[in-house]
Design an enzyme around this catalytic site. Structure first.
Site, mmCIF file in Angstrom:
data_model
loop_
_atom_site.group_PDB
_atom_site.id
_atom_site.type_symbol
_atom_site.label_atom_id
_atom_site.label_comp_id
_atom_site.label_asym_id
_atom_site.label_seq_id
_atom_site.Cartn_x
_atom_site.Cartn_y
_atom_site.Cartn_z
ATOM 1 N N PRO A 2 0.824 -1.217 0.000
ATOM 2 C CA PRO A 2 0.000 0.000 0.000
ATOM 3 C C PRO A 2 0.855 1.263 0.000
ATOM 4 C CG PRO A 2 -0.137 -1.102 2.130
ATOM 5 C CD PRO A 2 0.645 -2.001 1.231
ATOM 6 N N GLU A 3 0.535 2.172 -0.877
ATOM 7 C CA GLU A 3 1.200 3.474 -0.905
ATOM 8 C C GLU A 3 0.270 4.506 -0.257
ATOM 9 O OE1 GLU A 3 3.547 4.915 -3.973
ATOM 10 O OE2 GLU A 3 4.134 2.974 -4.771
#
Ligand SMILES: [Zn+2]
Length: 283
Positions: A2-3
């Protein structure tokens, strides 16, 4: 992994069921994730009201009525699931417990928030809210890319004279916090800057142009995440991972999308990570 936009999407999905609600029961099903949990974590969380859910870089911070904040990092594979929500935002019942459900919060409004992380690169910690910014994971972070401190003058100053490639400079969390591989590739493409170009050799005008572009790339992705929230709620209650189309990321060999450009997107490995770029559009 996840960014920032995915983490922000998770935060926005959790806020309606957690903010203002009390953690009626906290179950901590193992001693650690990436690092050991803080001592007595379940006891310190039980009975605490979540006053505010905020984000710093890729960390979610739940400010509690006890004066402590719960820091949550999703790591590589961490997922948040919401079930049993009385507000009607999430329509499904509590699922059967799964093997990698490491931490479970039962809120006093009936919602259950489950943190599931098969690879256990995620993390949770408890820290005094007053000094949260001094936590080792947060203390050296640069400005938030969507905040006011991330300005044209900040970025120009930070890159001045630097010998590192542009890609590495934008991944440097001291220069700007929370930017990851995908969105750096996309921002450099939109600005026409080659990922391997030395940061100190890019003109101040072109560096300054990156600031609104970085904001736009992230804002677009957060908007895509927001529109995905309803689907996730209706499917299995999982937050944060969504399909999003990219201009260059993951498109090696595919045609460049710039009108009139006949090149194919190329891939370059920098510091062990793939950069995607158009050799004609990016200089
Ligand atoms: Zn091109």
């Amino acid at each position: 992994m996840p960014e920032l936009p995915e983490v922000e999407t998770v935060r926005r999905g959790l806020a309606p069921v957690m903010e203002g609600a009390v953690i009626a029961r906290a179950a901590v099903n193992r001693p650690d994730l990436r690092w050991p949990f803080p001592p007595d974590m379940a006891a310190r969380l039980t009975g605490a009201r979540v006053d505010r859910l905020r984000r710093r870089s890729k960390y979610i911070l739940a400010d509690l009525s006890t004066g402590e904040s719960l820091l949550i990092h999703l790591g590589m594979s961490g997922r948040m699931l919401v079930s049993g929500d009385p507000l009607g935002l999430f329509v499904h019942d509590h699922p059967a417990p799964e093997k990698h459900d490491h931490v479970v919060f039962d809120m006093d409004n009936g919602a259950r928030v489950t943190f599931n992380d098969p690879r256990r690169f995620g993390a949770m910690d408890l820290l005094p809210t007053d000094s949260a910014e001094g936590h080792p994971l947060l203390a050296s972070l640069g400005p938030e890319p969507l905040g006011n401190q991330f300005s044209e003058s900040h970025l120009v100053e930070a890159l001045k004279g630097r010998n590192m490639p542009m890609k590495s400079a934008l991944l440097d969390q001291k220069i700007v916090a929370g930017l990851g591989n995908i969105y750096v590739c996309e921002a450099l493409f939109r600005c026409g800057i080659h990922p391997a170009r030395k940061a100190g050799r890019v003109s101040a005008r072109r560096v300054a142009a990156l600031v609104p572009v970085i904001r736009a790339v992230l804002t677009d992705a957060i908007a895509a995440g927001g529109s995905s929230l309803r689907d996730f709620r209706q499917a299995d209650g999982e937050l944060g991972y969504f399909q999003h189309s990219f201009d260059v990321y993951g498109r090696e060999g595919a045609p460049c999308r710039t009108p009139g450009c006949s090149q194919e997107i190329r891939r370059l490995v920098q510091s062990g990570r793939s950069s995607f770029y158009c050799p004609a559009c990016q200089r």
